[in-house]
Design a protein around this motif. Structure first.
Motif, PDB file in Angstrom:
ATOM      1  N   ARG A 185       0.766  -1.118  -0.110  1.00  0.00           N
ATOM      2  CA  ARG A 185      -0.012  -0.107  -0.092  1.00  0.00           C
ATOM      3  C   ARG A 185       0.783   1.376  -0.045  1.00  0.00           C
ATOM      4  N   GLY A 186       0.612   2.113  -0.855  1.00  0.00           N
ATOM      5  CA  GLY A 186       1.204   3.399  -0.778  1.00  0.00           C
ATOM      6  C   GLY A 186       2.173   3.484  -2.276  1.00  0.00           C
ATOM      7  N   ILE A 187       2.445   2.256  -2.696  1.00  0.00           N
ATOM      8  CA  ILE A 187       3.227   2.271  -3.835  1.00  0.00           C
ATOM      9  C   ILE A 187       2.401   1.766  -4.957  1.00  0.00           C
ATOM     10  N   ALA A 188       2.212   2.694  -6.173  1.00  0.00           N
ATOM     11  CA  ALA A 188       1.109   2.415  -7.077  1.00  0.00           C
ATOM     12  C   ALA A 188       1.518   1.267  -8.066  1.00  0.00           C
ATOM     13  N   ARG A 189       2.467   0.677  -8.040  1.00  0.00           N
ATOM     14  CA  ARG A 189       2.846  -0.548  -8.981  1.00  0.00           C
ATOM     15  C   ARG A 189       3.350  -1.643  -8.423  1.00  0.00           C
ATOM     16  N   GLU A 190       3.205  -2.737  -9.020  1.00  0.00           N
ATOM     17  CA  GLU A 190       3.555  -4.074  -8.528  1.00  0.00           C
ATOM     18  C   GLU A 190       5.036  -4.144  -8.580  1.00  0.00           C
ATOM     19  N   LEU A 191       5.758  -4.933  -7.646  1.00  0.00           N
ATOM     20  CA  LEU A 191       6.931  -4.808  -7.608  1.00  0.00           C
ATOM     21  C   LEU A 191       7.418  -6.611  -7.769  1.00  0.00           C
ATOM     22  N   PRO A 192       8.647  -6.556  -8.174  1.00  0.00           N
ATOM     23  CA  PRO A 192       9.027  -7.984  -8.784  1.00  0.00           C
ATOM     24  C   PRO A 192       9.523  -8.712  -7.544  1.00  0.00           C
ATOM     25  N   ALA A 193       9.450 -10.002  -7.789  1.00  0.00           N
ATOM     26  CA  ALA A 193      10.024 -10.886  -6.537  1.00  0.00           C
ATOM     27  C   ALA A 193      11.570 -10.645  -6.667  1.00  0.00           C
ATOM     28  N   GLY A 194      11.921 -11.002  -5.211  1.00  0.00           N
ATOM     29  CA  GLY A 194      13.516 -10.626  -5.237  1.00  0.00           C
ATOM     30  C   GLY A 194      13.657 -10.076  -3.989  1.00  0.00           C
TER      31      GLY A 194
END
Length: 87
Positions: A19-28
């Motif tokens: 929440r608060g970050i508009a994009r999906e982040l990659p695994a890692g």
């Protein structure tokens, strides 16, 4: 008032949202920095969290990273969702 920073590396096995970050982040693996300040006037040492930040890949800049402020509860929720996701 003394401020300390704690750094840890957290690994996500699946792409995730915080929440608060508009994009999906990659695994890692992601570096998380938590700033804490001392709680004065106590007879023992105690700290309170004042900020939590995560280092993520920057949008549109290959190899660049940015540090974003997040909520500690939002981070815990993302970790719980990652742990319960189907492998």
């Amino acid at each position: 008032m003394t401020i300390r920073s704690r750094r840890e590396t957290i690994t996500f096995k699946h792409p995730f949202h915080i929440r608060g970050i508009a994009r999906e982040l990659p695994a890692g693996a992601y570096e998380v920095v938590t700033d804490e300040e001392t709680i004065e006037s106590l007879t023992f040492s105690a700290y309170r969290r004042i900020a939590t930040m995560i280092t993520v890949p920057a949008e549109g800049a290959h190899g660049a990273v940015e540090m974003l402020s997040i909520g500690s509860v939002d981070l815990a929720n993302a970790q719980a969702a990652d742990a319960s996701a189907a492998t």
